[in-house]
Design a protein around this motif. Sequence first.
Motif, short mmCIF file in Angstrom:
data_model
loop_
_atom_site.label_atom_id
_atom_site.label_comp_id
_atom_site.label_asym_id
_atom_site.label_seq_id
_atom_site.Cartn_x
_atom_site.Cartn_y
_atom_site.Cartn_z
N GLY A 231 11.00 75.76 -18.15
CA GLY A 231 11.14 74.40 -18.63
C GLY A 231 10.24 74.11 -19.81
O GLY A 231 10.64 73.46 -20.78
N LEU A 234 11.66 75.83 -23.09
CA LEU A 234 12.94 75.41 -23.64
C LEU A 234 12.81 74.14 -24.47
O LEU A 234 12.03 73.24 -24.13
N TYR A 255 13.09 68.16 -14.47
CA TYR A 255 13.15 68.40 -15.91
C TYR A 255 14.43 69.13 -16.34
O TYR A 255 14.59 69.47 -17.50
N PHE A 256 15.34 69.31 -15.38
CA PHE A 256 16.60 69.98 -15.65
C PHE A 256 17.76 69.17 -15.10
O PHE A 256 17.60 68.43 -14.12
N TYR A 264 21.70 75.42 -16.17
CA TYR A 264 20.89 74.20 -16.17
C TYR A 264 20.51 73.83 -17.60
O TYR A 264 20.25 74.72 -18.43
N ARG A 265 20.46 72.53 -17.86
CA ARG A 265 20.10 72.05 -19.19
C ARG A 265 18.80 71.27 -19.11
O ARG A 265 18.63 70.38 -18.28
N ARG A 266 17.88 71.63 -19.98
CA ARG A 266 16.57 70.97 -20.04
C ARG A 266 16.74 69.55 -20.56
O ARG A 266 17.37 69.33 -21.59
N ASN A 267 16.19 68.56 -19.83
CA ASN A 267 16.28 67.19 -20.32
C ASN A 267 15.09 66.88 -21.23
O ASN A 267 14.29 67.76 -21.55
#
Length: 276
Positions: A231, A234, A255-256, A264-267
Amino acid sequence: MNGAQFKKIADLLYRDSGIVLSEAKRSLLVARLNKRLRTLNMADYGAYCDRLEGPDGVEERRHLLSALTTNVTAFFREMHHFTSLTEEVLPPMILEARRGRRLRLWSAACSSGEEPYSIAMTLLDAFPEAPQHDILILATDIDPLMVDRARQGRYGPEALQAVAAARRDKYFARAEGGFEARPALRHCMRFGELNLHDAWPFAGKFDVIFCRNAAIYFDTPSRQRLWHRFGQALVPGGSLYVGHSERLDGPACPYFETAGTTHYRRNAQPIPALPA
């Protein structure tokens, strides 16, 4: 191999790599190491344990890791990840690259290289002019023997069966015993040995990280620490792809966001530093 010898080897393995070797794996350990003992002309595991902590211990522990890690991989394994990369992840990245932004992708447990070469083929299919931009695919593995094989980029015909013939011939040249990656495919790639359990020798952030079927070797604290570190590594909006039997868990989850099957996408939330 007695209990004390098994515990010593398991403790060294965990200390070096975060890999957990349970008592149930003792027979596997013996089977994997018997050949190594014959190579070293050692009669018993007591002598082998002494070697692991002796002057040649660092080098020998690398052989131990090579013997115990299972390098199962394939080109375009878990194809849904590459479909996601092609259709969802790469298009906005390519627009940003054309505007001058650097792009970084990381195959964090690359084994013998099929995964990073699959990433590179996917990227070049979507963005043929990628070599003219600041784009890098980093491929790392804990096993130096696997990193060397990946760097060579040589594969037998059976390994490339999952690659369509036209794509194979575009990116690989025929060589003795099979095929070899062409320079155009290698151009954006860098290979290196890296232990995910140790400090990482880079400060820049990644747009995409593939780390599939590596965290299954770790205990819960080590696995959750790895997710947290990914996390931190990224960019906001960056993608993390994990193995088919893996799921994000622990303190990194806020955080994803789930972006697909084991994707998964990092926010954009700031992620705090890990406690010392």
